[in-house]
Design a protein around this motif. Sequence first.
Motif, PDB file in Angstrom:
ATOM      1  N   VAL B  85       0.379  11.355   7.673  1.00 48.82           N
ATOM      2  CA  VAL B  85       1.026  10.051   7.483  1.00 48.82           C
ATOM      3  C   VAL B  85       2.256  10.225   6.590  1.00 48.82           C
ATOM      4  N   GLU B 114      -0.353   5.258   3.973  1.00 50.36           N
ATOM      5  CA  GLU B 114       0.939   4.563   4.104  1.00 50.36           C
ATOM      6  C   GLU B 114       1.394   4.044   2.736  1.00 50.36           C
ATOM      7  N   ARG B 119       5.328   4.503   3.274  1.00 50.26           N
ATOM      8  CA  ARG B 119       5.672   4.107   4.643  1.00 50.26           C
ATOM      9  C   ARG B 119       5.332   2.635   4.855  1.00 50.26           C
TER      10      ARG B 119
END
Lengths: 505, 289
Positions: B85, B114, B119
């Motif tokens: 990720v 995340e 992200r």
Amino acid sequence: MMRKNLLRREIPEGMRPFEGAWSRDPGASRKLLSAGRPSKLLGSIEEAIRKSGLESGMTVSFHHHFREGDIVVNLVMEAVARLGLRDLTLASSSLTNVHAPLKDLCARGVIRRIYTSGLRGDLAEAVSRGLMDVPVVIHSHGGRARALLEGSLKPDVAFLGVPSCDRAGNARGWTGKSACGSLGYAMVDARVARSVVLLTDGLEEYPAVPASIGQDLVDWIVPVEAVGDPKRISAGATRMTRDPRELLIARRVVDAMEAAGVIREGFSFQTGSGGSSLAAVRFLRDRMLDLGVRASFALGGITSQTVKMHEEGLVGALFDVQSFDMEAGRSLGVNANHFEVDASFYANPGVRGSAVNLLDAVVLSALEVDTDFNVNVITGSDGVIRGASGGHCDTAAGSALTIVVAPLTRGRTASIVPSVDTIVTPGETVDLVVTDRGTAVNPRRPDLREALVKGGLALVDIEELAALAERITGRPDPVAHTDRIVGIVEYRDGTVIDVIRQIRE
Amino acid sequence: MIARLRRTMLFVPGNNPAMVKDAHIYGSDSIIFDLEDSVSPGEKDAARLLVRCSLEALDYGRTERVVRPNALDTPWAVADIQAMVAAGIDVVRLPKTETPGDIRQLEELVAEAERTSGRPAGSVRLMAALESPLAVINAYEIAKASPRMVAIALSAEDYVTCLKTTRSREGVELAEARGRIVIAAKAAGLMAIDTVFSDVADEEGFAREVALVKQMGFDGKSVINPNQIPVVHAAYLPRKEEVLKARRILQAAEEAEARGSGVTSLDGKMIDKPIVERARRVLELAGEA
């Protein structure tokens, strides 16, 4: 002024008088019912060496149709050494891994000079490290034919291994236990050598015709146990690759050929050795069937793939200077339009038109290509000799479309580089470079670029490819050389295109 | 409207630098970097590092980047998911998914990764590989377990082992699972991806299987050798007549829409929503979307 000849006829002074039917042929004698014909058969290689008149300092020539299975070169050179001859020039159409034993003969001064298209293995390593006092001359197949026929390379004795010949010397390569197919390189040597000695392991009843080398060219014949190892004559040369990368490149080659408009009725092509260029034949066949076109001829190293296309009517004629596998050898013997051609017909730049000049497309492999499209097929990224010039520069110069294929990187080594280590084929003769990461057109060919773009092909600049390769591999240290020259690379016309320097340890 | 094609998802061993560095050159729609079965336990960390660095350093163009991490009950799963990720992976394809709970557990790990890697939340999509009879029975619930889900895939080797049978050329042992997976995927609005075909030398058998699963409704196939990619793409390539007809259908639909009508006809046949959608898919597969 008149004088009488042996038969007492008056002939003008200054003309050579007749002196008897066999007076100028010392080998022949008066006819007798009991007398046999003079025999060319000799009992040993040593005897052939003596009869041929070979002396120290002379030039001996060989061919490489047996490739990695060759037995002849080592056998003859060892016999030469046993007889105490020295300082010989060894001129073979090429040398392979199997010729490693020649290293000792070079070190001992038996062999002083080498002319060859290629060098591999231990001998190549040793040459790269300074084995020879005189630099090795690397020539192309066409360049060698030119040198032989113009006389700049003069073999005193040609020792030619042949898989089959009769007692008079009619020889061919597509029959016999060591069958190698075409004898295209050897045919030139047989024409020009001062003395021609055949070695064979397949003596046949007279007349063994049609023959590649006729009895009129042959002085002596030495039956030997074996001239080649059949298992290694074509080993691996034309295995069909399953490597996805090579297949990807092969597909792109055929896409480019189609976009360039060369896959049309009556076109011609040649593919070199190497996975991608051999695989291209398979895709080319499928594309020709799709487009409904046939080729007029295929040239060069002929493979089972091209034979198949010939036999199914897709290729009109095969011009075979070297059979890459046994299937090609078989075809040469049975297919009327599968023609054996010699190296001069194939690629000699010094004659009035060799076959390479009629090529529409050729696909060639490369060790390195640089951003000026120069190609190296002779030295590795470490500067060591490990390849062969072959027909590379000959076909590149002759063909209307010259495609060079290479993966962008091999392991940690880049194939597309700012400057190749050794130039064998000049960039001005290379039109297209196809890699697994993109296809680059030579800026010297705007016509080709236009055709490819119109055909929907994605193109990249060769500088981009070199930069991409460097991003993956990093920038390598330059190969360390000494100033000493160990190899001279001749271009096909006899000019020197580059030199190979001794590697620094 | 389908967001992207997944006709071919190419497995690449995560510990093979030569393949990882440019796996996109063969033109598959997706690459699956494998950290699971093709990587031995001793190489798990090296493979994770190699794939992570490659994702960060190399440009894979428009190819979708998928990772197959190790299964959730292994000691490597959490580190795999965090690293992938953080490195920007597009999709996580969970192996050995049995229940919707597995997907929810994966979703938590992905959401956490995340957050820690900065992200955008929800940017990583999920896929499930169904490898057991229980997974096949749960297919619909698994497909609906997360809004991040984009596809469910059959993974046949473990599945046939569970069935105590083997794979056959005809694939009768997979028929039920394939049917259920296609139905579950479509019911949940996802893609259905078929299992790999292991005998890479058998081009004819492969082409036959591709034709079968395409006809069943699969959107694509996992592949283990780049040489299989052109075969799948050729099978999914619409015929010329199909493309021409699809163009005309869409044109007729657009004209109808401009007139404010939802239904129209072409060549005397009614053109309604499913027909328009099918036409759109034809053009997508033909590369015209």
